[in-house]
Design an enzyme around this catalytic site. Structure first.
Site, short mmCIF file in Angstrom:
data_model
loop_
_atom_site.label_atom_id
_atom_site.label_comp_id
_atom_site.label_asym_id
_atom_site.label_seq_id
_atom_site.Cartn_x
_atom_site.Cartn_y
_atom_site.Cartn_z
N SER A 185 -9.50 2.94 2.67
CA SER A 185 -8.42 3.52 1.90
C SER A 185 -7.54 2.49 1.19
O SER A 185 -6.68 2.85 0.38
CB SER A 185 -7.53 4.38 2.82
OG SER A 185 -6.87 3.56 3.80
N SER A 205 -10.63 0.70 6.73
CA SER A 205 -9.97 0.81 5.43
C SER A 205 -9.49 -0.50 4.82
O SER A 205 -9.06 -0.52 3.67
CB SER A 205 -8.77 1.77 5.53
OG SER A 205 -9.22 3.08 5.76
N LYS A 217 0.84 -1.21 0.00
CA LYS A 217 0.00 0.00 0.00
C LYS A 217 0.87 1.25 0.00
O LYS A 217 1.91 1.30 0.67
CB LYS A 217 -0.92 -0.03 1.22
CG LYS A 217 -1.96 1.08 1.25
CD LYS A 217 -2.91 0.89 2.43
CE LYS A 217 -3.92 2.02 2.54
NZ LYS A 217 -4.86 1.82 3.65
#
Length: 461
Positions: free
Chosen positions: A146, A170, A71
């Protein structure tokens, strides 16, 4: 004949150990697959090939040689890390964090950095100047956030599994939008070294995968303590992967579907998924009963204060403040308006609310809720640059349950148990007592065995 991306991550690892496929062959296979879901912000094909060639044989991890991705919130030495922000578009860290080093130590191969919204704040992934992350089940709809890029990559078969991070949902929100397993571990299960950027303890790193067992195997890679960690979870009795093969016994399951964060309508498909999951758990011998919402509405403004301060802790480089998104600036301004004593009082209040919720749920082994209040929404449905307050309120209405378990520190997983008549995935969320990931994974594996989802494939697979 099955393609390599049809195999689970554990099956790929077994194929590497058996000499049926090399790490380089896996890397080349995945690099050849086109990203039409906005999954990656930076791809690193040359580094991936070099690493795959250099991996020693006989790695101890069952995921040795398996491709993955990182990520874009996690710093990676020598690889651009933008934190989802145009203000950091040329930022290249000198060091990697604990999560990245753990993935490398397990012999996994990163293909690049997955897309995330600015500083990981919104529950949608629509970074400035880049394609939005979308669910492969309908490429006009969002992948969530996210960790939207990570979920889109796994769901579209661009990597077999990936790590995400979760401060308010997220991991679980994108898992629901993309038809995946997403696990937020307990507070302290995965080290936040070396930056320790979350002084409140809301955020933690966890796995996003197509199967429970793959998620458990990646949690085995990620979990662990570093000297200096402010919190830590007790060591598990064995591996998390082994926990998937345990009989969980007859459990007490609390359930509620009333929203925690905001008054909001809940889509009938999300309620249907929750009801069906309740019936499934009862058919497996568990006792399911309704309980009141364990967190009061008074906790909502306290959480918002803490969330705003966390956003304010991620400033733009000097001279680049104008590149921040309106939502980020609005949240940062809210955070900067909070005094030190006010922030300390908010953290204390949040911990008291957490203690009250944990006490109310102590008689139960698990808690069942919907994951989100609607199937994946159209891209842009939540984002409102002209009115950041409206943007934030819309996010709360879409995700009224997930942040509760960040407040309490409980582990929680979204499972892909339902699809709408239009073919959109809808997740259902199970949470367990703090540090009870082994029990949670045992039940999740039991549920997957009873209602398998592995045969489902999105369009374009």
């Amino acid at each position: 004949m099955a393609e390599l991306h049809d195999l689970t991550a554990l099956e790929q690892g077994a194929a590497v150990r058996g000499g049926e496929v090399s790490p380089l062959e896996l890397v080349e296979h995945y690099l050849a697959r086109a990203d039409d879901v906005g999954a990656f912000v930076t791809r690193t094909p040359d580094q991936a090939r070099e690493r795959a060639r250099s991996l020693p044989s006989g790695g101890r991890s069952p995921l040795h040689g398996v491709p993955t991705a990182i990520k874009d919130l996690n710093p990676t030495a020598g690889v651009r890390t933008t934190f989802g922000s145009a203000a950091y578009d040329d930022h290249v860290p000198e060091t990697s964090d604990h999560v990245v080093l753990s993935i490398e130590a397990a012999g996994m191969v990163s293909l690049g950095k997955t897309s995330t919204p600015e500083f990981g704040s919104p529950c949608y992934t629509e970074p400035e100047g880049l394609p939005p992350a979308v669910t492969p089940w309908d490429r006009t709809r969002m992948a969530g956030g996210s960790s939207g890029g990570a979920a889109a990559a796994v769901a579209a078969g661009l990597v077999p599994l990936a790590q995400g991070s979760d401060g308010g949902g997220s991991i679980r929100i994108p898992a629901s939008c993309c038809g995946l397993v997403g696990l937020k571990p307990s507070r302290g299960r995965v080290s936040g070294a070396p930056m320790y950027g979350d002084p409140i303890g809301l955020g933690v790193t966890g796995p996003i995968a197509r199967t429970v067992r793959d998620a458990a195997a990646l949690l085995d890679v990620l979990a662990g303590q570093e000297v200096g960690d402010p919190t830590w979870a007790p060591e598990p009795s064995g591996t998390f992967l082994e926990a998937c093969d345990r009989e969980p016994g007859r459990l007490r399951v609390a359930r509620f579907a009333d929203p925690v964060l905001a008054e909001t309508p809940v889509d009938p498909e999300c309620l249907r998924a929750w009801e069906d999951a309740s019936a499934l758990l009862e058919s497996l011998g568990h006792h399911v009963e309704d309980v009141p919402v364990p967190l009061p509405r008074e906790a909502v403004p306290v959480f918002e204060t803490c969330w705003s301060v966390l956003t304010a802790l991620s400033p733009a480089p000097a001279g680049r403040e104008q590149w921040l998104r309106p939502l980020t600036r609005w949240l940062s301004d809210r955070g900067h308006a909070v005094s030190g004593p006010e922030f300390a009082l908010a953290v204390g209040a949040l911990r008291r609310y957490a203690a009250e919720a944990l006490s109310a749920l102590a008689p139960y082994d698990l808690v069942l809720t919907p994951t989100v209040a609607a199937p994946p929404l159209r891209v842009g449905a939540l984002r409102d640059d002209a009115d950041p307050h409206a943007d934030f309120e819309a996010q709360k209405r879409f995700t009224p349950w997930t942040s509760a378990w960040n407040v309490t520190g409980m582990p929680a997983a979204s499972l892909p148990l339902h699809w709408t008549p239009e073919g959109l995935p809808v997740g259902v969320m199970l949470a367990a007592r703090p540090a009870a990931e082994e029990l949670l994974l045992a039940v999740c594996a039991q549920v997957e065995s009873a209602a398998p989802w592995g045969a489902r494939r999105p369009p374009g697979w």
